[in-house]
Design a protein around this motif. Sequence first.
Motif, PDB file in Angstrom:
ATOM      1  N   ALA A 115       0.817  -1.070  -0.122  1.00  7.72           N
ATOM      2  CA  ALA A 115       0.162   0.100  -0.060  1.00  7.72           C
ATOM      3  C   ALA A 115       0.735   1.228  -0.052  1.00  7.72           C
ATOM      4  CB  ALA A 115      -0.864   0.008   1.026  1.00  7.72           C
ATOM      5  N   ARG A 116       2.060   0.999   0.692  1.00  8.58           N
ATOM      6  CA  ARG A 116       2.841   2.319   0.870  1.00  8.58           C
ATOM      7  C   ARG A 116       3.712   2.456  -0.626  1.00  8.58           C
ATOM      8  NH1 ARG A 116       4.081   7.224   1.314  1.00  8.58           N
ATOM      9  NH2 ARG A 116       6.267   7.762   1.454  1.00  8.58           N
ATOM     10  N   LEU A 117       3.914   1.530  -1.131  1.00 12.57           N
ATOM     11  CA  LEU A 117       4.594   1.437  -2.647  1.00 12.57           C
ATOM     12  C   LEU A 117       3.811   1.997  -3.627  1.00 12.57           C
ATOM     13  CD1 LEU A 117       6.518  -1.864  -2.460  1.00 12.57           C
ATOM     14  CD2 LEU A 117       7.526   0.499  -2.022  1.00 12.57           C
ATOM     15  N   ALA A 118       2.301   1.512  -3.339  1.00  8.13           N
ATOM     16  CA  ALA A 118       1.308   2.030  -4.185  1.00  8.13           C
ATOM     17  C   ALA A 118       1.180   3.731  -4.304  1.00  8.13           C
ATOM     18  CB  ALA A 118      -0.112   1.464  -4.290  1.00  8.13           C
ATOM     19  N   GLU A 119       1.362   4.267  -3.011  1.00  8.37           N
ATOM     20  CA  GLU A 119       1.322   5.797  -2.880  1.00  8.37           C
ATOM     21  C   GLU A 119       2.258   6.295  -3.578  1.00  8.37           C
ATOM     22  OE1 GLU A 119       1.240   6.480   1.133  1.00  8.37           O
ATOM     23  OE2 GLU A 119      -0.643   5.525   1.573  1.00  8.37           O
ATOM     24  N   LEU A 120       3.518   5.785  -3.690  1.00  6.91           N
ATOM     25  CA  LEU A 120       4.725   6.437  -4.287  1.00  6.91           C
ATOM     26  C   LEU A 120       4.564   6.107  -5.868  1.00  6.91           C
ATOM     27  CD1 LEU A 120       7.301   5.097  -1.850  1.00  6.91           C
ATOM     28  CD2 LEU A 120       6.276   7.595  -1.931  1.00  6.91           C
ATOM     29  N   ALA A 121       3.981   4.905  -6.170  1.00  8.19           N
ATOM     30  CA  ALA A 121       4.343   4.489  -7.773  1.00  8.19           C
ATOM     31  C   ALA A 121       3.234   5.155  -8.463  1.00  8.19           C
ATOM     32  CB  ALA A 121       4.341   2.966  -7.716  1.00  8.19           C
ATOM     33  N   VAL A 122       1.964   5.214  -7.991  1.00 14.46           N
ATOM     34  CA  VAL A 122       1.077   5.532  -8.771  1.00 14.46           C
ATOM     35  C   VAL A 122       1.502   7.319  -9.551  1.00 14.46           C
ATOM     36  CG1 VAL A 122      -1.415   6.625  -9.038  1.00 14.46           C
ATOM     37  CG2 VAL A 122      -0.784   4.265  -7.834  1.00 14.46           C
ATOM     38  N   PRO A 123       1.822   8.001  -8.839  1.00 14.90           N
ATOM     39  CA  PRO A 123       2.184   9.381  -9.622  1.00 14.90           C
ATOM     40  C   PRO A 123       3.365   9.145 -10.468  1.00 14.90           C
ATOM     41  CG  PRO A 123       2.680   9.539  -7.307  1.00 14.90           C
ATOM     42  CD  PRO A 123       1.831   8.326  -7.329  1.00 14.90           C
ATOM     43  N   GLU A 124       4.347   8.059 -10.030  1.00 12.98           N
ATOM     44  CA  GLU A 124       5.542   7.750 -11.107  1.00 12.98           C
ATOM     45  C   GLU A 124       5.003   7.189 -12.235  1.00 12.98           C
ATOM     46  OE1 GLU A 124       8.448   7.030  -7.279  1.00 12.98           O
ATOM     47  OE2 GLU A 124       7.738   5.396  -8.600  1.00 12.98           O
ATOM     48  N   TYR A 125       4.015   6.256 -12.378  1.00 14.74           N
ATOM     49  CA  TYR A 125       3.367   5.771 -13.639  1.00 14.74           C
ATOM     50  C   TYR A 125       2.835   6.631 -14.340  1.00 14.74           C
ATOM     51  CZ  TYR A 125       4.303   0.910 -13.185  1.00 14.74           C
ATOM     52  OH  TYR A 125       5.095  -0.508 -13.026  1.00 14.74           O
ATOM     53  N   GLN A 126       2.000   7.829 -13.673  1.00 13.55           N
ATOM     54  CA  GLN A 126       1.388   8.673 -14.391  1.00 13.55           C
ATOM     55  C   GLN A 126       2.453   9.815 -15.141  1.00 13.55           C
ATOM     56  OE1 GLN A 126      -1.269  10.147 -10.981  1.00 13.55           O
ATOM     57  NE2 GLN A 126      -2.969   9.561 -12.483  1.00 13.55           N
ATOM     58  N   ALA A 127       3.648  10.067 -14.590  1.00 12.14           N
ATOM     59  CA  ALA A 127       4.641  10.769 -14.845  1.00 12.14           C
ATOM     60  C   ALA A 127       5.041  10.038 -16.136  1.00 12.14           C
ATOM     61  CB  ALA A 127       5.837  11.149 -13.921  1.00 12.14           C
ATOM     62  N   THR A 128       5.576   8.903 -16.040  1.00 17.33           N
ATOM     63  CA  THR A 128       5.997   7.986 -17.031  1.00 17.33           C
ATOM     64  C   THR A 128       5.105   7.894 -18.268  1.00 17.33           C
ATOM     65  OG1 THR A 128       7.296   6.535 -15.487  1.00 17.33           O
ATOM     66  CG2 THR A 128       6.682   5.645 -17.772  1.00 17.33           C
ATOM     67  N   LEU A 129       3.765   7.822 -18.122  1.00 14.99           N
ATOM     68  CA  LEU A 129       2.967   7.870 -18.998  1.00 14.99           C
ATOM     69  C   LEU A 129       2.852   9.320 -19.924  1.00 14.99           C
ATOM     70  CD1 LEU A 129       0.435   6.789 -20.953  1.00 14.99           C
ATOM     71  CD2 LEU A 129      -1.070   7.172 -19.256  1.00 14.99           C
ATOM     72  N   ASP A 130       2.901  10.363 -19.160  1.00 17.75           N
ATOM     73  CA  ASP A 130       2.950  11.697 -19.672  1.00 17.75           C
ATOM     74  C   ASP A 130       4.167  11.667 -20.733  1.00 17.75           C
ATOM     75  OD1 ASP A 130       0.627  12.462 -18.239  1.00 17.75           O
ATOM     76  OD2 ASP A 130       2.063  13.392 -16.554  1.00 17.75           O
ATOM     77  N   ALA A 131       5.441  11.035 -20.254  1.00 20.27           N
ATOM     78  CA  ALA A 131       6.582  11.240 -20.962  1.00 20.27           C
ATOM     79  C   ALA A 131       6.545  10.448 -22.156  1.00 20.27           C
ATOM     80  CB  ALA A 131       7.873  10.899 -20.123  1.00 20.27           C
ATOM     81  N   LEU A 132       6.108   9.101 -21.987  1.00 19.29           N
ATOM     82  CA  LEU A 132       5.956   8.314 -23.454  1.00 19.29           C
ATOM     83  C   LEU A 132       4.930   8.820 -24.090  1.00 19.29           C
ATOM     84  CD1 LEU A 132       5.972   4.871 -21.404  1.00 19.29           C
ATOM     85  CD2 LEU A 132       7.748   5.867 -22.732  1.00 19.29           C
ATOM     86  N   GLN A 133       3.721   9.471 -23.922  1.00 21.40           N
ATOM     87  CA  GLN A 133       2.825   9.820 -24.855  1.00 21.40           C
ATOM     88  C   GLN A 133       3.460  10.827 -25.410  1.00 21.40           C
ATOM     89  OE1 GLN A 133      -0.795  10.227 -22.729  1.00 21.40           O
ATOM     90  NE2 GLN A 133      -1.587   8.346 -23.693  1.00 21.40           N
ATOM     91  N   ALA A 134       4.503  11.596 -24.999  1.00 22.83           N
ATOM     92  CA  ALA A 134       5.279  12.732 -25.860  1.00 22.83           C
ATOM     93  C   ALA A 134       5.917  12.211 -27.054  1.00 22.83           C
ATOM     94  CB  ALA A 134       5.959  13.613 -25.030  1.00 22.83           C
ATOM     95  N   LEU A 135       6.277  10.999 -27.003  1.00 23.38           N
ATOM     96  CA  LEU A 135       7.002  10.312 -28.258  1.00 23.38           C
ATOM     97  C   LEU A 135       6.040  10.239 -29.529  1.00 23.38           C
ATOM     98  CD1 LEU A 135       8.685   7.559 -26.144  1.00 23.38           C
ATOM     99  CD2 LEU A 135       9.593   9.554 -26.973  1.00 23.38           C
ATOM    100  N   PRO A 136       6.610  10.630 -30.444  1.00 22.96           N
ATOM    101  CA  PRO A 136       5.573  10.826 -31.782  1.00 22.96           C
ATOM    102  C   PRO A 136       5.163   9.249 -32.438  1.00 22.96           C
ATOM    103  CG  PRO A 136       8.113  11.175 -32.298  1.00 22.96           C
ATOM    104  CD  PRO A 136       8.010  11.068 -30.726  1.00 22.96           C
ATOM    105  N   GLU A 137       5.906   8.138 -31.792  1.00 21.87           N
ATOM    106  CA  GLU A 137       5.689   6.946 -32.213  1.00 21.87           C
ATOM    107  C   GLU A 137       4.259   6.425 -31.199  1.00 21.87           C
ATOM    108  OE1 GLU A 137       9.667   6.136 -29.950  1.00 21.87           O
ATOM    109  OE2 GLU A 137       8.521   7.751 -31.055  1.00 21.87           O
ATOM    110  N   ILE A 138       4.225   7.223 -30.167  1.00 23.09           N
ATOM    111  CA  ILE A 138       3.179   6.658 -29.218  1.00 23.09           C
ATOM    112  C   ILE A 138       1.888   7.681 -29.305  1.00 23.09           C
ATOM    113  CG2 ILE A 138       2.500   6.341 -26.714  1.00 23.09           C
ATOM    114  CD1 ILE A 138       5.181   5.041 -26.393  1.00 23.09           C
ATOM    115  N   GLY A 139       2.093   8.827 -28.883  1.00 23.07           N
ATOM    116  CA  GLY A 139       1.214   9.943 -28.958  1.00 23.07           C
ATOM    117  C   GLY A 139       0.259  10.030 -27.777  1.00 23.07           C
ATOM    118  N   ALA A 140      -0.253  11.046 -27.802  1.00 20.65           N
ATOM    119  CA  ALA A 140      -1.356  11.327 -26.555  1.00 20.65           C
ATOM    120  C   ALA A 140      -2.753  10.955 -26.794  1.00 20.65           C
ATOM    121  CB  ALA A 140      -1.317  12.917 -26.131  1.00 20.65           C
TER     122      ALA A 140
END
Length: 254
Positions: A115-140
């Motif tokens: 539960a503690r790891l999830a509190e930390l990791a959820v925003p990290e996954y959201q930041a990773t998704l933001d960054a990956l969707q900025a790639l032209p081969e993936i897109g938003a």
Amino acid sequence: MYSLQFTAESSSNGIVERDFTVGDVPGVLWSPASGADRAPLVLMGHGGGAHKRHPSMPGRAHRLVTGCGFHVAVIDAPGHGDRPRTAHDEQEIAELRRAQAAGEPVGPIVVRYNARLAELAVPEYQATLDALQALPEIGAEGPVGYVGIGLGTGIGVPLVAVEPRITAAVFVSTYPDVLVDKAKQITVPIEFHLQWDDELIPREAGLALFDAFASKEKTLHANAGKHLELPRFEADSAVRFFARHLGQAATSAA
């Protein structure tokens, strides 16, 4: 917003593998070497005590890349893989090892720690998704899926509950104690894998978590076997699931 930095790249068998960091969080992105200009993305979450390159991660990623032409990414959970452990991590792991050595139930410790790891990791996954969707081969605008195994499910259920960009998810059963309320917020299609003879997680608890998902389309895959005996063919089932829900047709490679 953290920027994405690629740190290494290799290519073989039609798959490009790139190591990356988003801030100080390391991950791996697998992509088709050729194909459509844009393709769906599947995020993955590894099990407890594992890491982004545990065999279950590249194994599933390769199936999704070769079978559907998807991009697939995973990051190390806090305190796992290439990420340093904090004093809290060390304390929880020591308590887990003590309970195992004494033959005591480990569930309460794992639930608390995850539960503690999830509190930390959820925003990290959201930041990773933001960054990956900025790639032209993936897109938003493209669809996004999620695969969670063990701890990856403990992170993935609260992630999918709050992240509208994720439109389909596959979860492999984990301790459900703090996940039921989050599961009630999830309405996207779900495939849920449960081991019928799991020696760690009571069958009734796994079934209760499946029942809690509010999705109109949800499928339970229950297989005979213990906690770590999930059949390999379920990875292929996940490929077909994402092919249906992320808008691509699986090829014979799936």
